[in-house]
Design an enzyme around this catalytic site. Structure first.
Site, PDB file in Angstrom:
ATOM      1  N   ARG A   1      -3.208   6.638  20.298  1.00  0.00           N
ATOM      2  CA  ARG A   1      -4.112   6.461  21.448  1.00  0.00           C
ATOM      3  C   ARG A   1      -4.154   7.732  22.274  1.00  0.00           C
ATOM      4  O   ARG A   1      -3.161   8.140  22.857  1.00  0.00           O
ATOM      5  CB  ARG A   1      -3.635   5.289  22.314  1.00  0.00           C
ATOM      6  CG  ARG A   1      -4.106   3.969  21.752  1.00  0.00           C
ATOM      7  CD  ARG A   1      -3.540   2.801  22.501  1.00  0.00           C
ATOM      8  NE  ARG A   1      -3.920   2.800  23.899  1.00  0.00           N
ATOM      9  CZ  ARG A   1      -4.182   1.693  24.575  1.00  0.00           C
ATOM     10  NH1 ARG A   1      -4.163   0.530  23.970  1.00  0.00           N
ATOM     11  NH2 ARG A   1      -4.468   1.740  25.846  1.00  0.00           N
TER      12      ARG A   1
ATOM     13  N   ARG B   1      -7.187  -4.918  39.561  1.00  0.00           N
ATOM     14  CA  ARG B   1      -6.153  -3.891  39.643  1.00  0.00           C
ATOM     15  C   ARG B   1      -6.082  -3.285  41.039  1.00  0.00           C
ATOM     16  O   ARG B   1      -5.244  -2.403  41.260  1.00  0.00           O
ATOM     17  CB  ARG B   1      -6.465  -2.777  38.655  1.00  0.00           C
ATOM     18  CG  ARG B   1      -5.685  -2.853  37.335  1.00  0.00           C
ATOM     19  CD  ARG B   1      -6.213  -1.741  36.482  1.00  0.00           C
ATOM     20  NE  ARG B   1      -5.363  -1.242  35.467  1.00  0.00           N
ATOM     21  CZ  ARG B   1      -5.498  -1.489  34.170  1.00  0.00           C
ATOM     22  NH1 ARG B   1      -6.389  -2.364  33.761  1.00  0.00           N
ATOM     23  NH2 ARG B   1      -4.744  -0.881  33.297  1.00  0.00           N
TER      24      ARG B   1
ATOM     25  N   LYS C   1       0.473  -7.238  28.298  1.00  0.00           N
ATOM     26  CA  LYS C   1      -0.593  -8.121  28.808  1.00  0.00           C
ATOM     27  C   LYS C   1      -1.608  -8.459  27.716  1.00  0.00           C
ATOM     28  O   LYS C   1      -1.997  -9.609  27.580  1.00  0.00           O
ATOM     29  CB  LYS C   1      -1.344  -7.467  29.988  1.00  0.00           C
ATOM     30  CG  LYS C   1      -0.505  -7.277  31.235  1.00  0.00           C
ATOM     31  CD  LYS C   1      -1.362  -6.851  32.428  1.00  0.00           C
ATOM     32  CE  LYS C   1      -2.051  -5.509  32.243  1.00  0.00           C
ATOM     33  NZ  LYS C   1      -1.135  -4.360  32.126  1.00  0.00           N
TER      34      LYS C   1
ATOM     35  N   ARG D   1      -0.679   6.559  35.028  1.00  0.00           N
ATOM     36  CA  ARG D   1      -1.078   5.154  34.991  1.00  0.00           C
ATOM     37  C   ARG D   1      -0.047   4.283  35.708  1.00  0.00           C
ATOM     38  O   ARG D   1      -0.389   3.348  36.416  1.00  0.00           O
ATOM     39  CB  ARG D   1      -1.260   4.687  33.541  1.00  0.00           C
ATOM     40  CG  ARG D   1      -2.450   5.370  32.881  1.00  0.00           C
ATOM     41  CD  ARG D   1      -2.536   5.056  31.414  1.00  0.00           C
ATOM     42  NE  ARG D   1      -2.922   3.676  31.187  1.00  0.00           N
ATOM     43  CZ  ARG D   1      -2.744   3.037  30.044  1.00  0.00           C
ATOM     44  NH1 ARG D   1      -2.172   3.642  29.028  1.00  0.00           N
ATOM     45  NH2 ARG D   1      -3.139   1.805  29.925  1.00  0.00           N
TER      46      ARG D   1
ATOM     47  N   ARG E   1       3.648   3.272  21.459  1.00  0.00           N
ATOM     48  CA  ARG E   1       2.287   2.864  21.107  1.00  0.00           C
ATOM     49  C   ARG E   1       1.430   4.084  20.777  1.00  0.00           C
ATOM     50  O   ARG E   1       0.598   4.046  19.894  1.00  0.00           O
ATOM     51  CB  ARG E   1       1.699   2.100  22.297  1.00  0.00           C
ATOM     52  CG  ARG E   1       0.355   1.514  22.054  1.00  0.00           C
ATOM     53  CD  ARG E   1       0.105   0.375  23.017  1.00  0.00           C
ATOM     54  NE  ARG E   1      -0.563   0.841  24.209  1.00  0.00           N
ATOM     55  CZ  ARG E   1      -0.820   0.087  25.275  1.00  0.00           C
ATOM     56  NH1 ARG E   1      -0.420  -1.167  25.315  1.00  0.00           N
ATOM     57  NH2 ARG E   1      -1.450   0.565  26.310  1.00  0.00           N
TER      58      ARG E   1
HETATM   59  P1  AMP Z   1      -5.971  -0.910  30.018  1.00  0.00           P
HETATM   60  O1  AMP Z   1      -6.223  -0.975  28.567  1.00  0.00           O
HETATM   61  O2  AMP Z   1      -6.089  -2.237  30.718  1.00  0.00           O
HETATM   62  O3  AMP Z   1      -4.675  -0.225  30.376  1.00  0.00           O
HETATM   63  O4  AMP Z   1      -7.149  -0.022  30.651  1.00  0.00           O
HETATM   64  C1  AMP Z   1      -7.397   1.293  30.205  1.00  0.00           C
HETATM   65  C2  AMP Z   1      -8.077   2.093  31.310  1.00  0.00           C
HETATM   66  O5  AMP Z   1      -9.340   1.482  31.654  1.00  0.00           O
HETATM   67  C3  AMP Z   1      -7.311   2.175  32.617  1.00  0.00           C
HETATM   68  O6  AMP Z   1      -6.322   3.191  32.606  1.00  0.00           O
HETATM   69  C4  AMP Z   1      -8.432   2.464  33.608  1.00  0.00           C
HETATM   70  O7  AMP Z   1      -8.866   3.806  33.537  1.00  0.00           O
HETATM   71  C5  AMP Z   1      -9.562   1.592  33.048  1.00  0.00           C
HETATM   72  N1  AMP Z   1      -9.514   0.241  33.648  1.00  0.00           N
HETATM   73  C6  AMP Z   1      -9.277  -0.936  33.005  1.00  0.00           C
HETATM   74  N2  AMP Z   1      -9.319  -1.966  33.859  1.00  0.00           N
HETATM   75  C7  AMP Z   1      -9.581  -1.454  35.080  1.00  0.00           C
HETATM   76  C8  AMP Z   1      -9.724  -2.009  36.382  1.00  0.00           C
HETATM   77  N3  AMP Z   1      -9.597  -3.330  36.615  1.00  0.00           N
HETATM   78  N4  AMP Z   1      -9.997  -1.155  37.413  1.00  0.00           N
HETATM   79  C9  AMP Z   1     -10.142   0.157  37.211  1.00  0.00           C
HETATM   80  N5  AMP Z   1      -9.990   0.755  36.017  1.00  0.00           N
HETATM   81  C10 AMP Z   1      -9.717  -0.036  34.953  1.00  0.00           C
END
Ligand code: AMP
Length: 193
Positions: free
Chosen positions: A133, A88, A13, A144, A127
């Protein structure tokens, strides 16, 4: 152009959102990036989000909804935006829908990047190796994905019902996936004709 990118963690994404944003001259809004910046800068928002992120859990809806509302009000989002990692959950999607309806700038499209779970796990493990990370241990990755299936996947139905959902095969070279996404987006206006 206002769109949402859906898909499991590891679907690409972030990469695709950046490329689409640059093609259409619109803002790339990644909630994960905003949270990571806040964690790095040790802001109150970062402190609040950090434990959830470390466990691979979602940050509470009210926190995320407020943060995205503020971000979408910024000038660079006026020509349009690609939302990457938001919404989400169904409450997040409803809040976004209400806000955009109030502003009379509804979504044009929700693109779903399709990859299977095993591909997602392999990419996330890769990754972790490449980027070191800390949030990508195998347990956290499974968590996740589980969060994705239970809380985010219902959005596919939510957006399909509204006629907004379009699928893009997320397997293949980055450029190939971008080409598929762009051809869907450029064809949007013609579908109704
Ligand atoms: P990502 O990089 O988009 O995978 O986001 C990393 C982390 O940020 C996720 O595993 C969540 O803990 C938090 N996060 C990001 N976007 C959201 C969202 N829309 N709702 C809730 N938590 C989020």
């Amino acid at each position: 152009m206002r769109l949402v990118l859906l898909g499991p963690p590891g679907a690409g994404k972030g990469t695709q959102a950046r490329r689409i944003a640059s093609e259409f001259g619109i803002a790339h809004v990644s909630t994960g990036d905003i949270f990571r910046d806040n964690v790095r800068q040790a802001t109150a928002l970062g402190t609040e989000a950090r434990d959830y992120m470390d466990r691979g859990e979602l940050v509470p809806d009210d926190v995320v909804i407020k943060m995205v509302g503020d971000r979408l009000a910024q000038d660079d989002c006026a020509p349009g935006f690609v939302l990457d990692g938001f919404p989400r959950t169904v409450p997040q999607a409803l809040a976004l829908e209400d806000e955009l309806a109030r502003e009379q700038r509804p979504l044009d499209c929700v693109l779903r990047l399709v990859i299977d779970d095993e591909e997602a796990v392999q990419r996330l493990l890769g990754r972790r190796e490449d980027e070191g990370r800390a949030d990508d241990t195998e347990d956290v990755i499974r968590n996740r994905l589980n969060e994705y299936h239970t809380k985010t996947q219902p959005l596919e139905f939510f957006y399909a019902e509204r006629g907004l959902l379009r699928d893009v095969d997320g397997i293949g070279e980055i450029g190939e996936v971008t080409d598929r996404a762009l051809s869907v987006l450029k064809g949007l206006g013609e579908e109704d004709a």
